[in-house]
Design a protein around this motif. Structure first.
Motif, short mmCIF file in Angstrom:
data_model
loop_
_atom_site.label_atom_id
_atom_site.label_comp_id
_atom_site.label_asym_id
_atom_site.label_seq_id
_atom_site.Cartn_x
_atom_site.Cartn_y
_atom_site.Cartn_z
N THR A 1 0.82 -1.22 0.00
CA THR A 1 0.00 0.00 0.00
C THR A 1 0.85 1.26 0.00
O THR A 1 1.79 1.38 0.78
CB THR A 1 -0.90 0.03 1.25
N SER A 2 0.47 2.19 -0.85
CA SER A 2 1.06 3.52 -0.80
C SER A 2 0.13 4.42 0.00
O SER A 2 -1.07 4.47 -0.26
CB SER A 2 1.25 4.10 -2.20
N VAL A 3 0.71 5.11 0.99
CA VAL A 3 -0.09 5.99 1.85
C VAL A 3 0.24 7.43 1.52
O VAL A 3 1.41 7.81 1.42
CB VAL A 3 0.20 5.70 3.35
N ARG B 1 5.43 4.14 0.13
CA ARG B 1 4.97 2.77 -0.11
C ARG B 1 5.48 1.86 1.00
O ARG B 1 6.65 1.90 1.37
CB ARG B 1 5.48 2.27 -1.47
N GLY C 1 -3.54 4.13 -1.47
CA GLY C 1 -4.34 3.13 -0.76
C GLY C 1 -4.91 3.61 0.56
O GLY C 1 -5.80 2.97 1.13
N ALA C 2 -4.40 4.71 1.07
CA ALA C 2 -4.89 5.25 2.35
C ALA C 2 -4.38 6.68 2.51
O ALA C 2 -3.43 7.09 1.84
CB ALA C 2 -4.40 4.40 3.52
N LEU D 1 -11.24 6.03 0.58
CA LEU D 1 -10.03 5.42 1.13
C LEU D 1 -10.05 5.42 2.66
O LEU D 1 -10.70 6.28 3.27
CB LEU D 1 -8.80 6.23 0.69
N TYR E 1 1.07 4.06 7.81
CA TYR E 1 1.09 2.72 7.23
C TYR E 1 1.01 1.64 8.32
O TYR E 1 0.24 0.69 8.22
CB TYR E 1 2.35 2.53 6.38
N GLN F 1 -1.84 -1.09 9.19
CA GLN F 1 -1.58 -2.53 9.33
C GLN F 1 -2.27 -3.08 10.58
O GLN F 1 -2.72 -4.20 10.62
CB GLN F 1 -0.07 -2.80 9.44
#
Ligand SMILES: [Zn+2]
Lengths: 364, 245
Positions: A2-4, A20, A75-76, A105, A342, A346
């Motif tokens: 995921t890229s934040v 990322r 991704g977020a 997102l 990130y 998780q």
């Protein structure tokens, strides 16, 4: 992975970044407001907030462009919700919320101090090891924190008055060195070897017997007293009046070379004496805590982590390896917020649309 | 003092005259003071609105309110085609909440962001109530953001600068302007005071009528949208009117 998208507006930097997997910086955009605030000698909250409103869209646009990313690659969204200036924080928090809502997102709330710690993940090579002792030193904060795992913090000590960076700013102002104070004091002190600081300029270290708390306002006062009392330097014994006159002459641009060098050497010695005292206490307490708590590594974080002398002394004295972020990740930036975000993501920590700012948020 | 009247609203909107055109889905955000508001419209159709006393809670309350609106309407944020924000004058912090939410949506969805002066929207809401109108937004500490408007041949014109005044100064201006209808944020205390100071010449909206309704902001914005692309979104900022003292 995921890229934040990280968004950071807690003080006077308007920043956006794409990271990322919590470690790989795809872009890191920081619009500094330093020039805006310099003439006031510090951050003016209302001006900072206004500038964030103007800078935030260009910052995010550029962060995506520099990463060569489209919205579909994000991704977020992670944002610092505090601590910081209320008016500044609410720009970033509301933009982040709207972006996340608009793109559908997940939104992740990050503690700004935690962001500073995670700057240590933005490096090549192995990730930091737990338990990690973190010294977070900036213009607003001085905290010694034991990080037992991602998101698990134990506060060991903090400043009881001025933050370390704040003390640097105040001393820089007393010595007429300009703003921001940290780099100014370090530059002024650069020509002085620690051994060259005469006995009479040695500042008493505020050890605050026992715990891991800090206090820096006394050091600032000690510097002020020395300046007001007219310290004597290696090239003579100038009175306070001589110092003031030299300063005025330098300001007016009509100083003789002798006046200027006299002023500079006095100032340099005081800057070095102050910096040595601050570094001594920060490094001393950090090393003692690392030993007492069995830390596997020490991580330096925050704007003051950019100070070369602090890096040097801490690395030399520490019982375990010392991690220092790249300089560009020491001062406020959004890559560190994206990294912290990130790992929160998780852990499944997703914020709701009712997320609010938290100007006095603590790390633990 | 003013550079002449400024047109706020005029001719009917294209989607009012051609009902077969549904018009864009627009979200309006009003955060100029302690009263918060959100409205969701599709062209001339108001899908829903919320207006409430948000106090200083706009950051935590405005986006959830907007989300309730689009959920009830059976649409998603991704479907928005335009976003409008009140630009004040008003509370600096409040305005920044709306501007930031609007900018975030404009960024993420690449949709136009329209700024509408909050006082203009207030006047627009009350335009049927009189020929000369005064719009009021509370500025705190006994001061008020105001502007005067006039209805002329179907158009609503602003006939003075946005200003920040005390109740006494407001009463003076109202007396000078003649028969004025006052709408916007009017506490019972302000109404009593204006009535007394103007010798009963002023007419004030009742509490229910006075309440700022974001659908009017949306309608004004919808009109602007039909006039062409709005100015650059990144540089949009609140109307910063300094309180005296
Ligand atoms: Zn910081």
């Amino acid at each position: 992975m995921t890229s934040v998208l990280g968004i950071e507006t807690s003080c006077d930097e308007t920043a956006a970044a794409l990271v990322r997997g919590g470690r790989e910086v795809r872009s890191n955009v920081v619009f500094s407001q330093e020039d805006l605030h310099r003439r006031f000698g510090g951050v003016v909250p209302e001006l900072a907030s206004r500038q964030h409103v103007l800078g935030i869209m260009p910052a995010v646009h550029r962060a995506l462009a520099e990463a060569g990313a489209s919205w579909d690659d994000v991704g977020a969204v992670a944002v610092s919700r505090g601590p910081g200036l209320a008016g500044s924080l609410l720009v970033g928090v509301n933009v982040a919320k709207a972006v996340a809502a608009g793109r559908g997102l997940p939104l992740v709330a990050v503690n700004h101090l935690e962001g500073h710690v995670y700057a240590n993940w933005l490096t090549a090579g192995a990730a930091p090891l737990f338990p990690l002792l973190c010294l977070v030193v900036s213009g607003g904060h001085t905290e010694l924190v034991l990080m037992e795992d991602h998101g698990k913090y134990r506060l060991l000590g903090r400043t009881r008055d001025d933050a370390a960076g704040e003390a640097f700013d105040k001393v820089a102002r007393i010595l007429g060195l300009g703003y921001p104070g940290g780099p100014a004091v370090e530059r002024a002190a650069a020509s002085i070897a620690p051994g060259d600081i005469p006995e009479r300029l040695q500042l008493t270290r505020p050890w605050l017997r026992g715990g891991f708390d800090f206090s820096f306002s006394g050091l600032k006062t000690a510097v002020l007293r020395l300046v007001e009392g007219g310290v004597s330097g290696p090239v003579g014994n100038p009175s306070r009046l001589a110092l003031v006159a030299a300063g005025r002459a330098a300001e007016a641009g009509s100083a003789t070379a002798a006046d200027a060098s006299l002023q500079q050497s006095e100032t340099a010695l005081l800057a070095a004496a102050f910096q040595e005292a601050v570094v001594d206490v920060l490094a001393g307490k950090t090393c003692r805590a690392a030993e007492a708590l069995g830390a596997r590594q020490i991580a330096l974080a925050g704007g003051v982590a950019a100070n070369g002398r602090l890096r040097e002394v801490l690395s030399a004295r520490a019982p375990v390896p010392v991690l220092t972020p790249e300089l560009r990740f020491c001062t406020d930036n959004a890559a560190m917020i994206a990294a912290a975000g990130y790992f929160r993501l998780q852990a499944g920590e997703i914020a709701g649309w009712d997320l609010d700012i938290a100007p006095s948020l603590r790390l633990a | 003092m003013s550079a002449g009247p400024v047109r706020v609203a005029g001719a009917p909107l294209p989607w009012q005259t051609s009902p077969e055109t549904p018009g864009p889905l627009l979200l309006a955000l009003d955060t100029a003071s302690g009263v918060g508001g959100v409205a969701l419209c599709r062209g001339p159709l108001v899908l829903g609105e919320e207006t409430w006393r948000a106090g200083g809670q706009q950051t935590s309350q405005v986006l959830p309110a907007a989300a309730r609106l689009w959920e009830r309407a059976g649409v998603m944020a991704q479907h928005l085609q335009a976003v409008a924000v009140g630009t004040g004058p008003g509370s600096f912090s409040g305005l920044r909440v709306g501007l930031s939410l609007g900018k975030g949506l404009a960024l993420a969805l690449r949709i136009p962001l329209l700024g509408v002066a909050t006082l203009d929207a207030v006047a627009y809401q009350h335009q049927g109530a009189g020929t000369t109108l005064c719009a009021v937004v509370e500025a705190g500490r006994g001061q008020y953001y105001i502007a005067l408007y006039r209805r002329s041949r179907g158009a609503l014109l602003r006939i003075g600068e946005y200003a920040v005044v005390t109740a006494d100064e407001l009463a003076e201006r109202l007396t000078a302007a003649g028969r004025v209808y006052v709408g916007g944020e009017l506490s019972a205390e302000l109404v009593a005071r204006l009535t007394r100071l103007t010798g009963g010449a002023v007419r004030c909206a009742s509490p229910a009528a006075a309440l700022r309704r974001p659908a009017y902001l949306a309608e004004l914005a919808m009109g602007r949208l039909s006039e062409g692309p709005p100015p650059d979104a990144p540089s949009l900022q609140p109307i910063y009117l300094q309180r005296t003292r």
